[in-house]
Design a protein around this motif. Structure first.
Motif, mmCIF file in Angstrom:
data_model
loop_
_atom_site.group_PDB
_atom_site.id
_atom_site.type_symbol
_atom_site.label_atom_id
_atom_site.label_comp_id
_atom_site.label_asym_id
_atom_site.label_seq_id
_atom_site.Cartn_x
_atom_site.Cartn_y
_atom_site.Cartn_z
ATOM 1 N N THR A 1 -2.439 4.035 25.697
ATOM 2 C CA THR A 1 -3.624 3.664 24.927
ATOM 3 C C THR A 1 -3.715 2.161 24.749
ATOM 4 O O THR A 1 -4.785 1.556 24.913
ATOM 5 C CB THR A 1 -3.588 4.343 23.542
ATOM 6 N N ALA A 2 -2.586 1.516 24.433
ATOM 7 C CA ALA A 2 -2.578 0.074 24.225
ATOM 8 C C ALA A 2 -2.856 -0.684 25.522
ATOM 9 O O ALA A 2 -3.572 -1.688 25.531
ATOM 10 C CB ALA A 2 -1.231 -0.353 23.641
ATOM 11 N N LEU A 3 -2.311 -0.213 26.622
ATOM 12 C CA LEU A 3 -2.551 -0.871 27.917
ATOM 13 C C LEU A 3 -4.029 -0.797 28.299
ATOM 14 O O LEU A 3 -4.624 -1.798 28.729
ATOM 15 C CB LEU A 3 -1.690 -0.217 28.993
ATOM 16 N N LEU A 4 -4.621 0.368 28.136
ATOM 17 C CA LEU A 4 -6.030 0.517 28.465
ATOM 18 C C LEU A 4 -6.906 -0.348 27.554
ATOM 19 O O LEU A 4 -7.866 -0.971 28.009
ATOM 20 C CB LEU A 4 -6.443 1.982 28.369
ATOM 21 N N ALA A 5 -6.562 -0.404 26.272
ATOM 22 C CA ALA A 5 -7.324 -1.230 25.334
ATOM 23 C C ALA A 5 -7.185 -2.709 25.685
ATOM 24 O O ALA A 5 -8.156 -3.478 25.604
ATOM 25 C CB ALA A 5 -6.844 -0.972 23.906
ATOM 26 N N ALA A 6 -5.983 -3.114 26.074
ATOM 27 C CA ALA A 6 -5.759 -4.517 26.456
ATOM 28 C C ALA A 6 -6.616 -4.898 27.656
ATOM 29 O O ALA A 6 -7.205 -5.984 27.713
ATOM 30 C CB ALA A 6 -4.281 -4.739 26.763
ATOM 31 N N MET A 7 -6.717 -3.976 28.619
ATOM 32 C CA MET A 7 -7.472 -4.270 29.840
ATOM 33 C C MET A 7 -8.980 -4.147 29.639
ATOM 34 O O MET A 7 -9.758 -4.571 30.494
ATOM 35 C CB MET A 7 -6.997 -3.366 30.974
ATOM 36 N N GLU A 8 -9.383 -3.565 28.511
ATOM 37 C CA GLU A 8 -10.804 -3.484 28.186
ATOM 38 C C GLU A 8 -11.289 -4.733 27.467
ATOM 39 O O GLU A 8 -12.509 -4.935 27.342
ATOM 40 C CB GLU A 8 -11.079 -2.254 27.317
ATOM 41 N N GLN A 9 -10.382 -5.561 27.000
ATOM 42 C CA GLN A 9 -10.768 -6.768 26.288
ATOM 43 C C GLN A 9 -11.579 -7.685 27.201
ATOM 44 O O GLN A 9 -11.241 -7.898 28.365
ATOM 45 C CB GLN A 9 -9.545 -7.505 25.762
#
Length: 356
Positions: free
Chosen positions: A300-308
């Protein structure tokens, strides 16, 4: 030869409930029932303490996370990883530290992650090199022992030459190579690395012979090309685009189905009549056996980071073909690349350790 990779539909990440269960009411002391209340309060405290223990144990992450890059600093995987971890640390509210463990064409770093505790605090990044090494190096990690977490980007290979070689087209490159077998000195990484594989596959597909000079990663390969130690290289586009723009080198072809947005004037091999597509990828993984909730937190954190937005903008400015995907996409990409690359390695006589 055609090597294609397609991402599976992104798995929907699970969200961990971080609600604090440790709430309690107020208790009044100093009444006639003081003794009973004391006993009740003590019992309640003990029960609350027992209930709180698992919650504390499940708090993740509560210490820095290490991400191992299996190549030297300044290379493609290193650059991508540092971009991701900068934004990942914001999502996890903890430090994410990148450490470089180069050697054996990426096998050393991957093995270090494989052998780490499966607690979610040691992760790594890998690409096609890990698949190739599993068939070339007896000490390399078997991919079944890894836990893919997320895909970051997928990059096509390229072929580039120094401008002073006088080679100004791919046809001229082939003519030179056919007339002088071994005459073209190509810079690439160690056997099993992506640019080595690209060079070996070009030799096999186009029936030519190159003199392949190995370097420890992309950054020293680029330095060798700039200094004139080598005539050509088989690196991914982002490592070559600036040199191409400055006319130090010329990218002759891109091994993709479509032109790369960073060098749109460069044709693909397909446009030149050759069915040659070769791509690398960068994905985040951990040792096999990470507990499900921790895996979900990381994904979840990786996907959120890459959505920034900042991540997207910087990635594009760096010439990266970003392809964010979750764990399901990462598993499918690794599986499909294994299916695709193995027969090509067989054709190029690169399978030496084990067969499928």
């Amino acid at each position: 030869m055609c090597i294609h990779t397609n991402l599976a539909p992104q798995a929907k990440p699970r969200i961990i409930n971080k609600t604090n269960p440790n709430t309690q009411g107020d208790y009044m002391l100093g009444t006639k029932k003081y003794g009973r209340l004391c006993n009740f309060t003590l019992a309640a405290a003990l029960l609350i303490g027992v209930a709180a223990a698992p919650a504390v144990a499940q708090s993740f992450p509560d210490e820095p996370i290490t991400v191992v890059v299996a190549w030297p600093a300044g290379g493609g995987h290193d650059t991508v990883t540092r971009l991701v971890t900068e934004h990942l640390s914001q999502e996890l509210s903890t430090s994410v530290v990148v450490t470089n463990v180069p050697g054996a064409a990426g096998a050393n770093g991957v093995r270090q992650v494989e052998e780490a505790d499966a607690d979610g605090y040691t992760l790594g990044v890998l690409g096609v090199h890990a698949t190739a090494q599993s068939y070339m190096n007896a000490n390399a990690t078997d991919l079944i022992n890894l836990d893919p977490l997320a895909v970051i980007n997928i990059e096509p290979a390229a072929l580039a030459v120094r401008r002073d070689t006088g080679i100004d087209s791919f046809e001229a490159f082939l003519e030179y190579a056919h007339n002088q077998p071994g005459g073209i000195i190509n810079g690439n990484d160690s056997p099993g690395g992506f640019s080595f594989l690209n060079a070996a596959f070009i030799e096999s597909y186009f029936e030519i012979e190159l003199t392949k000079v190995p370097y420890q990663g992309y950054a020293p390969t680029v330095a060798a090309l700039v200094s004139g130690e080598v005539m050509s290289t088989t690196l991914p586009v982002p490592m070559l685009a600036d040199l191409h723009d400055s006319e130090t080198i010329q990218i002759l072809g891109v091994a993709a189905t479509e032109r790369h947005f960073r060098v749109p004037e460069v044709p693909t091999f397909a446009e030149m009549g050759y069915d040659y597509v070769m791509t690398d990828y960068v994905m985040v993984f951990g040792p096999r056996g990470i507990e499900d909730e921790r895996r979900a937190t990381l994904e979840t954190a990786l996907l959120a980071a890459m959505e920034q937005e900042a991540f997207q903008e910087r990635g594009r400015a760096m010439g990266l073909m970003l392809s964010p995907g979750g764990a399901e996409a990462a598993v499918e990409l690794m599986r499909s690349m294994d299916d695709l690359i193995y027969p090509v390695m067989q054709d190029a006589d690169l399978v030496s350790t084990r067969e499928r």
